[in-house]
Design an enzyme around this catalytic site. Structure first.
Site, PDB file in Angstrom:
ATOM      1  N   LYS A 114       0.869  -1.184   0.000  1.00 30.77           N
ATOM      2  CA  LYS A 114       0.000   0.000   0.000  1.00 30.77           C
ATOM      3  C   LYS A 114       0.893   1.217   0.000  1.00 30.77           C
ATOM      4  O   LYS A 114       2.035   1.172   0.477  1.00 30.77           O
ATOM      5  CB  LYS A 114      -0.887   0.003   1.241  1.00 30.77           C
ATOM      6  CG  LYS A 114      -2.013   1.016   1.205  1.00 30.77           C
ATOM      7  CD  LYS A 114      -3.138   0.622   0.275  1.00 30.77           C
ATOM      8  CE  LYS A 114      -4.388   0.347   1.010  1.00 30.77           C
ATOM      9  NZ  LYS A 114      -5.398  -0.404   0.325  1.00 30.77           N
ATOM     10  N   GLY A 228     -18.115   7.176  -2.077  1.00 39.37           N
ATOM     11  CA  GLY A 228     -17.075   7.193  -3.105  1.00 39.37           C
ATOM     12  C   GLY A 228     -17.297   5.977  -3.996  1.00 39.37           C
ATOM     13  O   GLY A 228     -18.401   5.412  -4.041  1.00 39.37           O
ATOM     14  N   ASN A 229     -16.246   5.533  -4.643  1.00 32.40           N
ATOM     15  CA  ASN A 229     -16.365   4.398  -5.563  1.00 32.40           C
ATOM     16  C   ASN A 229     -17.034   3.196  -4.903  1.00 32.40           C
ATOM     17  O   ASN A 229     -17.927   2.569  -5.474  1.00 32.40           O
ATOM     18  CB  ASN A 229     -14.976   4.045  -6.086  1.00 32.40           C
ATOM     19  CG  ASN A 229     -14.977   2.744  -6.853  1.00 32.40           C
ATOM     20  OD1 ASN A 229     -14.789   1.670  -6.286  1.00 32.40           O
ATOM     21  ND2 ASN A 229     -15.266   2.824  -8.132  1.00 32.40           N
TER      22      ASN A 229
HETATM   23  N1  GLU Z   1      -7.296  -0.409  -2.858  1.00 33.67           N
HETATM   24  C1  GLU Z   1      -8.058  -1.603  -2.968  1.00 33.67           C
HETATM   25  C2  GLU Z   1      -8.048  -2.379  -1.655  1.00 33.67           C
HETATM   26  O1  GLU Z   1      -7.806  -1.836  -0.611  1.00 33.67           O
HETATM   27  C3  GLU Z   1      -7.666  -2.449  -4.150  1.00 33.67           C
HETATM   28  C4  GLU Z   1      -6.289  -2.936  -4.220  1.00 33.67           C
HETATM   29  C5  GLU Z   1      -5.929  -3.563  -5.576  1.00 33.67           C
HETATM   30  O2  GLU Z   1      -6.788  -3.744  -6.433  1.00 33.67           O
HETATM   31  O3  GLU Z   1      -4.750  -3.839  -5.736  1.00 33.67           O
HETATM   32  O4  GLU Z   1      -8.365  -3.536  -1.628  1.00 33.67           O
END
Ligand code: GLU
Length: 423
Positions: A114, A228-229
């Site tokens: 992340k 949001g999304n």
């Molecule tokens: N940001 C999203 C999550 O927290 C997706 C991560 C991704 O698709 O790599 O799961």
């Protein structure tokens, strides 16, 4: 509370978002060795970068970004990029660890990562945001790649951001590399269903729970924090299935209508006015009020640490569907468990996004293109299989779903480390 885990990888302000107490109980129950604990909880790489960006005003500003990667024994590190003022490296680390666990729960061949930039995206113009994104990618370019670490959208980043990431990375490499990032626009190798896949994956798990409990969609009142999304798509999908969405909220606040909100109309209201607030026929409420509104399913779909010791005793919903990452603090999780609430944990409930990211990555590598029906069918299969795996462990041990999901993930990651000879 200072746990072993906390001492190992916590390095900044104590933004306790993971269920560390639960994790410790997994460690204790499974009798993990010191080496196993270390291999799981110490990040493989913690990167902090800074880069200057020219502003429209003529001056320039130095931005700080982070990227953290955990165990990559199961595959390349995978996880979103977040633009947020609170994006410390400690928080990135918590969220990266959750990604590691999440990918293992749904059994897809990725590790966890992340990252993000410390920025309030709403204060920047489109051109400035593009420069920030490209500057960040130039700073971390050596550490990402289709077989190293694959970014994706997260809070306040979207398809447009992913398109800039792709373009910048390909300029640096001087070749095409569509699998370096997921959540891209379909025109650049993305999958249309990726837009709503996090929400849809959560809805699939919820449907399994509803089936078990004999609940009909029409009897289910839902409150969703975040528009949001993830939140907006969850509201739309649940409404389409016949659930009664009684409350939704965005960063500014929420709206409540016990007779049910027409989500398509709420979405156009938001487009026109910039917020969901002051929606005709609904009452304005605060984000805090939304969490304790009378409903059957509460879906936090915004930021971390929303359900806390202060409000968990007032939650009316019998099911909490964690569409956000780490929306429940450990203390709140204990309170909810004692009150007989079913918490469907983030590392299961919101894994649909990264599952479709995996489809996107595979297609980019193979050059194939799947029909949408195949994407949707496989997403459903993976989410229901993961829920069944977690449910089986939970039933066998009498423990909460979060604890079962953690156990499943920890075992899968350690097995991969063992097979590589790392343990
Ligand atoms: N940001 C999203 C999550 O927290 C997706 C991560 C991704 O698709 O790599 O799961």
């Amino acid at each position: 509370m200072s746990t072993k885990h906390e001492r190992i990888h916590r390095d900044e302000k104590n933004q306790c978002t993971l269920c560390l107490a639960e994790l410790d109980s997994v460690y204790a129950d499974l009798g993990l060795t010191k080496q196993e604990l270390a291999i799981l909880t110490i990040p493989r790489r913690v990167l902090t970068v800074s880069f200057p960006v020219r502003l429209e005003s003529g001056g320039s500003r130095v931005f700080v970004g982070h990227r953290v990667q955990f165990s990559d024994a199961r595959g390349p590190a995978k996880g979103g990029i977040r633009f947020h003022p609170d994006m410390t490296s400690g928080h990135a680390s918590d969220l990266a660890f959750l990604m590691d666990l999440k990918c293992a729960v749904v059994d897809i061949p990725f590790g966890g990562a992340k990252g993000g930039v410390v920025v309030d995206a709403s204060t920047l113009s489109r051109a400035e945001l593009e420069r920030v994104t490209r500057g960040y990618i130039r700073a971390i370019a050596d550490f990402i790649g289709p077989f190293k670490d694959i970014p994706a959208p997260d809070v306040y980043t979207d398809e447009r951001t992913m398109a800039w990431i792709l373009d910048e990375y390909e300029r640096i490499r001087r070749e095409h590399s569509p699998a370096v990032v997921t959540g891209k626009p379909p025109e650049l190798g993305g999958i249309r269903a990726r837009r709503f896949s996090t929400a849809l994956g959560g809805v699939h798990v919820l449907e399994e729970v509803m089936k078990e409990r004999g609940l009909k969609a029409a009897d289910v009142r839902v409150a969703i924090q975040g528009f949001g999304n993830v939140g907006e798509n969850a509201a739309r999908l649940m409404r389409d299935r016949g659930c009664c969405v009684v409350a939704v909220s965005d960063a500014k606040g929420g709206i409540h209508d016990p007779t049910g909100l027409d989500i398509a109309v709420v979405s156009s209201h938001k487009k026109q006015t910039g917020s969901i607030m002051d929606f005709p026929g609904a009452k304005n409420i605060t984000n805090a009020e939304l969490l304790t509104i009378p409903c059957d399913v509460l879906a936090p779909a915004a930021l971390s640490s929303q359900l806390t010791e202060q409000n968990a005793s007032d939650v009316k919903a019998s099911i909490v569907l964690e569409l956000a990452n780490a929306p429940t603090t450990p203390a709140a999780d204990d309170i909810l468990f004692k009150r007989g609430k079913l918490v469907i944990p983030d590392i299961l409930a919101n894994a649909g996004g990264v599952v479709v990211s995996w489809f996107e990555w595979s297609q980019n590598l193979s050059g194939d293109l799947w029909e949408e029906s195949k994407v949707l069918k496989r997403l459903r299969q993976i989410m229901t299989a993961a829920y069944a795996d977690v449910r089986r462990i939970s039933e066998g041990t009498g423990r909460r779903l979060r604890r079962a999901a953690l156990e499943l993930a920890v075992k899968r990651i350690l097995e991969a480390e063992r097979l590589r000879g790392n343990l």
